[in-house]
Design an enzyme around this catalytic site. Structure first.
Site, PDB file in Angstrom:
ATOM      1  N   GLY A 168       0.837  -1.219   0.228  1.00 45.22           N
ATOM      2  CA  GLY A 168      -0.041  -0.039   0.064  1.00 45.22           C
ATOM      3  C   GLY A 168       0.811   1.186   0.151  1.00 45.22           C
ATOM      4  CE  LYS A 210      -2.356   2.409  -3.148  1.00 42.75           C
ATOM      5  NZ  LYS A 210      -2.895   1.226  -2.810  1.00 42.75           N
ATOM      6  N   GLY A 215      -8.847   1.373  -3.907  1.00 46.03           N
ATOM      7  CA  GLY A 215      -9.504   0.473  -4.970  1.00 46.03           C
ATOM      8  C   GLY A 215      -8.444   0.124  -5.949  1.00 46.03           C
ATOM      9  CE  LYS A 248      -2.480  -7.257   4.352  1.00 37.87           C
ATOM     10  NZ  LYS A 248      -1.718  -5.954   3.804  1.00 37.87           N
ATOM     11  CG  ASN A 281      -6.126  -5.835   3.743  1.00 39.87           C
ATOM     12  OD1 ASN A 281      -6.002  -4.562   3.765  1.00 39.87           O
ATOM     13  ND2 ASN A 281      -6.176  -6.373   2.809  1.00 39.87           N
ATOM     14  N   GLY A 330      -1.874  -1.835  13.371  1.00 36.29           N
ATOM     15  CA  GLY A 330      -1.696  -1.324  14.584  1.00 36.29           C
ATOM     16  C   GLY A 330      -0.211  -1.321  15.119  1.00 36.29           C
ATOM     17  CB  SER A 359      -1.389   3.015   9.340  1.00 38.48           C
ATOM     18  OG  SER A 359      -2.312   2.420   8.167  1.00 38.48           O
TER      19      SER A 359
END
Length: 333
Positions: free
Chosen positions: A61, A64, A112, A209, A238, A289, A311
């Site tokens: 992600g 990409k 997407g 995944k 995910n 997380g 993230s």
């Protein structure tokens, strides 16, 4: 600079623009060969016949299209996972589609599978220098009339350059994609992928995944199918479509997959469930997380062989990678 400038850009700029700016900055550093992190200790982990220099990986992600592979390895990651890649290029969902939940240290995306297609990414990956293990994450085109074939195409092309390949059937942002996590569709998909990963005498490791929103029976069925088709590892998990009552951001109601700190407790629970159900039949990789060495070590202590993050970089900056690697190395020694 990596600890101050990029986090500032990420916090004050539209999230998708900030993401593109980060990739652009990493490409500049990559082209110039400037060091992004000092030498880090090795704490090697063996999995699926591969030697990971450390157990801290980048989740799919972030990059990409495989534009900044060398720079991402230079941050200290033991593994970098590119993608998700589809057989044909596609623009993804309409914007806005990426949301920063600053108060919650979380992210919602409904990207997407936007990407330039697997052929271009494979070409970049082939020319990239690696300091660790390179994974390619593959998916299906949104308008595909045969998604099983799409995965077989993706796996076959990725196998030419990847150290491992991740089969992503767990994104919530392509309609109907998560249905592929269930039988009989999952069995068909894994069988086709297993056949496609063989390049001469070489059989490239395949990882599966799954979503954190699968119930216990769903996780058990996915593990059984994965074991039955020779999948080498399970990535748990995910992004989630669930929303906890404790979210404070006004953007918490946006549609898409939630990641970051709000996913932590669910990711831990699903990791524990997957390890119990797998019962040693296959290794499990934990994602979701993870934002500190303590959290990475907690997942490893729970039984995860590797961890993945993404993230957390939005809020802590790229220097977080070296911090986690050093903390994990100290503990493992």
């Amino acid at each position: 600079m990596t600890r101050t400038l990029l986090p500032l850009i990420l916090r004050r700029t539209d999230p998708e623009r900030a993401h593109r700016a980060t990739i652009a900055a990493l490409r500049v550093w990559q082209a110039g060969g400037a060091p992004l992190a000092p030498d880090l200790p090795r704490c090697e982990v063996e999995l699926a016949g591969l030697c990971f220099p450390n157990p801290v990986g980048l989740a799919a992600g972030m990059d990409k299209d495989g534009e900044a592979i060398e720079a991402l390895f230079a941050l200290g990651f033991g593994a970098v996972e590119v993608g998700t890649l589809t057989p044909r290029a596609q623009p993804g969902n309409p914007r806005p589609r990426l949301f920063r939940l600053s108060e919650d240290r979380g992210v919602i995306n409904r990207m997407g599978f936007n990407n330039g297609g697997i052929d271009a990414a494979v070409k970049r990956a082939a020319g990239a220098k690696r300091r660790g293990v390179l994974g390619l994450n593959v998916g299906a085109n949104k308008d595909s009339d045969d998604r099983v074939r799409d995965y077989a195409i993706g796996v076959g092309k990725a196998a030419a350059v990847a150290d491992y390949i991740t089969i992503n059937v767990s994104s919530p942002n392509t309609p109907g994609l998560r249905d592929l996590q269930r039988q009989p569709a999952l069995g068909e998909l894994l069988a086709a992928s297993d056949a496609a990963r063989r390049i001469g005498e070489r059989s490239v490791p395949l990882f599966l995944k799954i979503a954190p929103d699968l119930d216990r029976n769903g996780v058990a069925a996915a593990i059984a199918a994965a074991v039955g088709h020779g999948i080498d590892a399970l990535i748990v998990a995910n992004t989630t479509i669930s929303r906890s009552d404790g979210l404070r951001s006004s953007l918490a109601g946006e549609q898409g997959g939630l990641s970051g700190a709000p996913l932590r407790s669910l990711a831990r629970a699903k990791l524990a469930e997957a390890i119990e159900l797998a019962d040693g039949a296959m290794p499990v990789i934990s994602a979701g997380g993870i934002d500190s060495a303590d959290e990475a070590l907690r997942r490893i202590d729970m039984g995860a062989r590797l961890v993945q993050l993404y993230s957390a970089l939005v809020f802590a900056g790229p220097g977080l990678v070296a911090d986690i690697v050093r903390g994990v190395a100290r503990s493992m020694r």
